[in-house]
Structure formats: C-alpha cells, structure tokens
Design an enzyme around this catalytic site. Structure first.
Site, PDB file in Angstrom:
ATOM      1  N   ASP A  24      38.750  39.611  40.553  1.00  0.00           N
ATOM      2  CA  ASP A  24      39.144  40.612  39.960  1.00  0.00           C
ATOM      3  C   ASP A  24      39.054  42.105  40.719  1.00  0.00           C
ATOM      4  O   ASP A  24      39.195  43.140  40.062  1.00  0.00           O
ATOM      5  CB  ASP A  24      38.367  41.082  38.447  1.00  0.00           C
ATOM      6  CG  ASP A  24      36.826  41.121  38.448  1.00  0.00           C
ATOM      7  OD1 ASP A  24      36.239  40.855  39.633  1.00  0.00           O
ATOM      8  OD2 ASP A  24      36.447  42.061  37.716  1.00  0.00           O
TER       9      ASP A  24
ATOM     10  N   LYS B  56      35.139  43.149  30.717  1.00  0.00           N
ATOM     11  CA  LYS B  56      34.238  44.209  31.209  1.00  0.00           C
ATOM     12  C   LYS B  56      34.722  45.552  30.202  1.00  0.00           C
ATOM     13  O   LYS B  56      36.065  45.758  30.008  1.00  0.00           O
ATOM     14  CB  LYS B  56      34.619  44.597  32.539  1.00  0.00           C
ATOM     15  CG  LYS B  56      33.867  43.295  33.322  1.00  0.00           C
ATOM     16  CD  LYS B  56      34.062  43.459  34.818  1.00  0.00           C
ATOM     17  CE  LYS B  56      33.315  42.345  35.630  1.00  0.00           C
ATOM     18  NZ  LYS B  56      33.674  42.055  37.014  1.00  0.00           N
TER      19      LYS B  56
ATOM     20  N   ARG C 254      31.053  37.084  28.755  1.00  0.00           N
ATOM     21  CA  ARG C 254      31.716  35.895  29.473  1.00  0.00           C
ATOM     22  C   ARG C 254      31.429  34.660  28.897  1.00  0.00           C
ATOM     23  O   ARG C 254      30.246  34.347  28.422  1.00  0.00           O
ATOM     24  CB  ARG C 254      31.112  36.327  30.839  1.00  0.00           C
ATOM     25  CG  ARG C 254      31.966  35.662  32.204  1.00  0.00           C
ATOM     26  CD  ARG C 254      31.314  35.668  33.229  1.00  0.00           C
ATOM     27  NE  ARG C 254      31.321  36.993  34.102  1.00  0.00           N
ATOM     28  CZ  ARG C 254      30.745  37.387  34.863  1.00  0.00           C
ATOM     29  NH1 ARG C 254      29.580  36.569  35.298  1.00  0.00           N
ATOM     30  NH2 ARG C 254      30.808  38.688  35.399  1.00  0.00           N
TER      31      ARG C 254
ATOM     32  N   ASP D 122      36.403  43.757  42.111  1.00  0.00           N
ATOM     33  CA  ASP D 122      35.505  44.903  41.948  1.00  0.00           C
ATOM     34  C   ASP D 122      34.476  44.564  43.073  1.00  0.00           C
ATOM     35  O   ASP D 122      33.455  45.172  43.340  1.00  0.00           O
ATOM     36  CB  ASP D 122      34.891  45.023  40.678  1.00  0.00           C
ATOM     37  CG  ASP D 122      34.260  43.725  40.071  1.00  0.00           C
ATOM     38  OD1 ASP D 122      34.313  42.822  40.475  1.00  0.00           O
ATOM     39  OD2 ASP D 122      33.815  43.906  38.893  1.00  0.00           O
ATOM     40  N   ARG D 123      34.420  43.423  43.838  1.00  0.00           N
ATOM     41  CA  ARG D 123      33.527  42.850  44.936  1.00  0.00           C
ATOM     42  C   ARG D 123      34.266  42.654  46.158  1.00  0.00           C
ATOM     43  O   ARG D 123      35.258  42.169  45.879  1.00  0.00           O
ATOM     44  CB  ARG D 123      32.513  41.978  44.402  1.00  0.00           C
ATOM     45  CG  ARG D 123      31.704  42.310  43.320  1.00  0.00           C
ATOM     46  CD  ARG D 123      30.725  41.179  43.010  1.00  0.00           C
ATOM     47  NE  ARG D 123      31.242  39.796  42.523  1.00  0.00           N
ATOM     48  CZ  ARG D 123      30.924  38.670  43.165  1.00  0.00           C
ATOM     49  NH1 ARG D 123      30.054  39.087  44.278  1.00  0.00           N
ATOM     50  NH2 ARG D 123      31.404  37.913  42.698  1.00  0.00           N
TER      51      ARG D 123
ATOM     52  N   ASP E 103      36.961  39.551  45.410  1.00  0.00           N
ATOM     53  CA  ASP E 103      36.706  38.627  44.285  1.00  0.00           C
ATOM     54  C   ASP E 103      37.837  38.485  43.442  1.00  0.00           C
ATOM     55  O   ASP E 103      38.829  39.247  43.529  1.00  0.00           O
ATOM     56  CB  ASP E 103      35.259  38.585  43.515  1.00  0.00           C
ATOM     57  CG  ASP E 103      35.325  39.917  42.816  1.00  0.00           C
ATOM     58  OD1 ASP E 103      36.113  40.589  42.786  1.00  0.00           O
ATOM     59  OD2 ASP E 103      34.482  39.574  41.785  1.00  0.00           O
TER      60      ASP E 103
ATOM     61  N   HIS F 216      29.520  44.641  45.348  1.00  0.00           N
ATOM     62  CA  HIS F 216      29.991  45.865  44.499  1.00  0.00           C
ATOM     63  C   HIS F 216      29.577  47.032  45.521  1.00  0.00           C
ATOM     64  O   HIS F 216      28.458  47.502  45.898  1.00  0.00           O
ATOM     65  CB  HIS F 216      29.302  46.074  43.252  1.00  0.00           C
ATOM     66  CG  HIS F 216      29.553  44.929  42.362  1.00  0.00           C
ATOM     67  ND1 HIS F 216      30.498  45.104  41.577  1.00  0.00           N
ATOM     68  CD2 HIS F 216      28.906  43.950  41.849  1.00  0.00           C
ATOM     69  CE1 HIS F 216      30.452  43.918  40.632  1.00  0.00           C
ATOM     70  NE2 HIS F 216      29.621  43.191  40.877  1.00  0.00           N
TER      71      HIS F 216
ATOM     72  N   SER G  99      36.108  37.649  36.219  1.00  0.00           N
ATOM     73  CA  SER G  99      35.591  38.088  37.515  1.00  0.00           C
ATOM     74  C   SER G  99      35.684  36.810  38.634  1.00  0.00           C
ATOM     75  O   SER G  99      36.878  36.473  38.984  1.00  0.00           O
ATOM     76  CB  SER G  99      34.215  38.244  37.335  1.00  0.00           C
ATOM     77  OG  SER G  99      33.741  39.186  38.583  1.00  0.00           O
ATOM     78  N   HIS G 100      34.628  36.368  39.305  1.00  0.00           N
ATOM     79  CA  HIS G 100      34.677  35.449  40.328  1.00  0.00           C
ATOM     80  C   HIS G 100      34.507  34.244  39.727  1.00  0.00           C
ATOM     81  O   HIS G 100      34.382  33.217  40.720  1.00  0.00           O
ATOM     82  CB  HIS G 100      33.437  35.803  41.378  1.00  0.00           C
ATOM     83  CG  HIS G 100      32.311  36.020  40.635  1.00  0.00           C
ATOM     84  ND1 HIS G 100      31.752  37.005  39.885  1.00  0.00           N
ATOM     85  CD2 HIS G 100      31.377  34.986  40.532  1.00  0.00           C
ATOM     86  CE1 HIS G 100      30.695  36.799  39.370  1.00  0.00           C
ATOM     87  NE2 HIS G 100      30.332  35.600  39.989  1.00  0.00           N
TER      88      HIS G 100
HETATM   89 ZN   LIG Z   1      34.596  40.810  39.960  1.00  0.00          ZN
END
Ligand SMILES: [Zn+2]
Length: 463
Positions: free
Chosen positions: A241, A115, A17, A243-244, A239, A326, A105-106
């Site tokens: 992407d 990822k 990242r 995944d949360r 979030d 998650h 992501s967030h």
């Molecule tokens: Zn994420």
C-alpha cells in the site's frame, strides 16, 4: 439498535486487520463505518475521504464501509484505488474531517483491513478499542450522508513532483510489487527525467510476482537482478500500500531502513543544523551516532507508525523513520509515512550529490547485526517477560533504555527485546562491532529469555 461484534483479533493497536471471510467480513466494514461516524461526529466532524488498495476483496469492503458512514450522516468523498499515502494526502487537502483506507498493507492477498485518520492525526490505540465498544453496544448515530467521487491521483502526483530537485540524470529500477502504488508510479516516472525500469507496476491483488513486503530480502531478488542487468544507480521497492519503502544500491546491497534514514537525514541536517531526527528503537546505533556526527539531534522512540507520527507532531522533528521502511517527512511535507514521497527525496539527493547512493552506503561504519528476530510468546506472557528481564537487568546494574521494551548496551553493541503490539511474539535484535561481540550479546539475550521460560529460535545474521 442491535450491536455488532468484531472478531477480537482484528482490532489491533494501529489498524484493523483480518483474514477475509474468516475473521473479517463486509458486515465488519459496515459496522466500522457506523462506529467511526459516532467518534467523528462526537468531535464535530462530518466528512471523510475513503480510499482502497488493489486487493480483490477491497471493492466490496469499501462499499460496505461507505454505506456505514453515509447511513450515519457522514459525507463521503470516494477517491478510489491507490496507495495509503494518497489517501492521507486526500485527508490533508480535500477539507475533510477524517480519512479511511481499505488496505491489507504488505500482507498476503487473503488479508485485508483498515487504516484511519481522525482530523489530521492517526486514529489508533484507545480509539480503535472504542470502535469495538461502540459497535458492540450498537451505539450508532443515524443520518443520510452525501457520497461523491473524486480523483486525486493527478493532484497527488503533481504534489510529489513539486519537491523533486533534479541534477544529473539517473537510471533507477522500481518495484511496485503489484501493489496499490502501480498507477501512481507509472504517472510519476513518466514525468521524471532519467531512465526508469518498472517492475510489477500492474496492480494485481493476487501478488503474482512476490509478496509485497520489501523488508524481506527474498522479495528484493527481482529488483536486485534488474539493477545488475540494467546497470541501475539503485532500486526502490514499495510495500502493498505504499507506506513503506525498500532501497537497494547499485551493488545490489539492501539499504536497511536505518541506513536509508542516514542518507535522507544528511540533506535535512545540512539545511537545518540541530534538527531532530526520530528513529525507532530497532534502529542501529550507527544511525544515532551518524546523526549526531552530522550535527543533528537523534531521538530514539517507540516502534509503530502511529506512535512515531504522534511524536513527530509533538517535537516538530522534520524527519523520522522506522527499520520497517516507514519514512515520515514533515520537511516541506505533511509528516505522514509516504514511500513515494521518500523516493522523490532520495532521487533528488542522488541526482545532486557528488557521491552515489552506493558510495554513501559503503561509507557507513561496518557492524554485524541480526535481522529482526520474532520469538513466539503468548500474548498473556509477552509483557510480563519484558518486565522480568528489565528487573533482572537493572538489579545487575546493566545499562538499559526502556523506551520500548528493553534496549541494553553491552560489549560495545546493544540488544533489544520488546513485545510486539500486534502479534503473540517478542521481537529482538542485536548489533556489535564484530562477530565475537555479537555472539556474546546473543548469549546474554538467550539466557534472559531462558530465565523467563522462553525458547530462542536459531539466529541468522547480516552485516
Ligand atoms: Zn503498508
């Protein structure tokens, strides 16, 4: 062959990242493709799926990544724009040997990253370090991989819907935060019964409405307002992407990650008495106690989505979750963190239960705790501080768990101090039955930090 040096800050524990144009460039994406290909072909693999989120920099990074992979002889299936769990789904269902997602992501729109899966597992830790080493040495393989495109959105949405078990109709608010879940969310809610109010469902990498991070209460103000205005049963936010997950009940109260996991675990443990449920070390004692009370086996594990996924595979646990939102289902699903899938299971529970999600939350034992406290501490000092605190506490005969940092039981509550794997901070939390107990724990924590020369910032609390 000439080597490639990544900015050392971008190769992190669980992912890559950086800030686009500052620490992360298209040349990095290309070198990542080449180094990943070396690891993949070393395990006998030869094909991958590649996806990307909706950030403005994602198309160019994706193209450079795909070029690096195919120049190394790896066949690439490009699945295009969508959430990270859709890429994981492709990794599990397209018969490929690995998968890579371009996503920040967030994080703010100026950030981006990657990822990765190797086989059906997360690629993290040592393997991310190896990517750096291989790239620096220019130790690449060459070839001519085939690049094809394949849309998986319809198959993914169908798979999500397959596990929806409906009862009474619900009125639900959703907030995609202009993140990569937007299109999937529209397709999904169009096929679900009930009423669905969608917020920020248009993918926009500038995130005009709010930051796409549902663990920050300020990012839930819009959905809280919508729940009130439309009298929704509850609300679900994702979030950037997907995944949360973040959940808000019908009263407008946030269900923190650990509280959500209690609600989700009840269904699993009822069907599989004695089932192991994994939660990270930041979770409330209420969660571990409630899981034991319902007849499940709670297991506390280290924070980090890759670590939790690995532990789940090792123990065969059907469900796991982290405070950060998650949620991992291996029950009827693949065991990766998929906030859309968690939403489908929550909807199923809510539409079949006699009690509302709001009532379930109200029934949880009341405790007072701090949110996650982030205490600045140099990378070179953070692990040493944890060791010093651990040593002093064990000399004093304190009740300490050292699964991840130190988690101390005291005053009928607990406090946690751990070193972040990804930032120059120590992470702390404390929880007690009442305000006085919590103050006592915060004083203990502050004193321990002081002895190691670390200053404690002001402490907000929520109950
Ligand atoms: Zn994420």
């Amino acid at each position: 062959m000439t080597g490639h040096r990544f900015d050392p800050t971008i190769l992190r524990e669980y992912d890559i990242r950086g800030i686009v144009g500052e620490t992360l460039h298209e040349a990095d994406a290309n070198a990542l493709g080449r180094a990943y290909a070396k690891i993949l072909t070393g395990t006998g693999g030869k094909s991958v799926a590649v996806g990307r989120d909706g950030r403005l920099s994602s198309p160019a990074l994706e193209a450079a990544l795909v070029a690096g992979l195919s120049e190394s002889g790896v066949d690439v299936i490009r699945i295009g724009l969508g959430p990270t769990p859709m890429l994981y789904f492709a990794g599990h269902t397209l018969g490929v040997d690995g998968a890579l997602m371009v996503t920040g992501s967030h994080n703010p729109g100026s950030h981006n990253g990657f990822k990765m899966m190797l086989g059906k597992k997360s690629l993290y830790g040592e393997n991310i370090k190896r990517i750096g080493t291989i790239a620096a040495a220019g130790d690449f393989v060459s070839g001519k991989g085939r690049v094809t495109e394949r849309a998986v959105k319809d198959a993914y949405v169908a798979r999500l819907l397959q596990d929806f078990r409906g009862g009474k109709e619900l009125n639900v608010a959703w907030d995609a935060g202009n993140g990569a879940t937007g299109e999937v969310l529209q397709a999904l809610t169009a096929k679900l019964p009930g009423k669905h109010v969608l917020l920020n469902e248009v993918i926009d990498g500038r995130f005009p409405a709010h930051h796409p991070d549902p663990t920050e209460p300020e990012n839930l103000l819009q959905i809280q307002d919508t729940i009130k205005r439309f009298s929704c049963d509850f609300g679900i936010a994702f979030d950037g992407d997907g995944d949360r997950i973040g959940v808000v009940d019908g009263d407008g109260n946030i269900l923190w990650g650990d509280q959500l996991l209690v609600v989700l675990a009840r269904e699993i443990v009822a069907a599989k008495p004695g089932a192991q449920i994994i939660a990270d070390v930041k979770a409330s004692q209420v969660l571990f106690d409630e899981i034991a009370k319902m007849g499940g086996k709670p297991l506390m594990w280290r924070t980090g989505h890759s670590l939790i996924k690995t532990k789940m595979a090792e123990t065969g646990a059907p469900l796991a979750g982290e405070m950060s939102g998650h949620i991992f289902y291996a029950d009827r699903y693949y065991g990766y963190d998929d906030a859309l899938y968690a939403a489908i299971r929550l909807l199923s529970i809510a539409s079949r239960a006699s009690e509302s999600i709001t009532a379930m939350r109200r029934r949880l034992p009341a405790v007072v705790n701090t949110p996650e406290l982030r205490i600045p501490c140099a990378d070179t000092r953070k692990f040493a501080v944890i060791d010093e605190v651990k040593t002093r506490l064990s000399r004093a005969g304190a009740e300490v768990s050292d699964i991840d940092g130190v988690r101390v039981s005291a005053n009928g509550g607990w406090w946690l101090l751990r070193a972040s794997n990804t930032q120059a901070v120590l992470v702390a939390r404390a929880e007690a039955a009442d305000r006085a107990g919590l103050n006592g724990l915060i004083a203990q924590l502050t004193a321990q930090l002081q002895e190691s020369g670390v200053a404690m910032p002001p402490v907000p609390t929520h109950s």
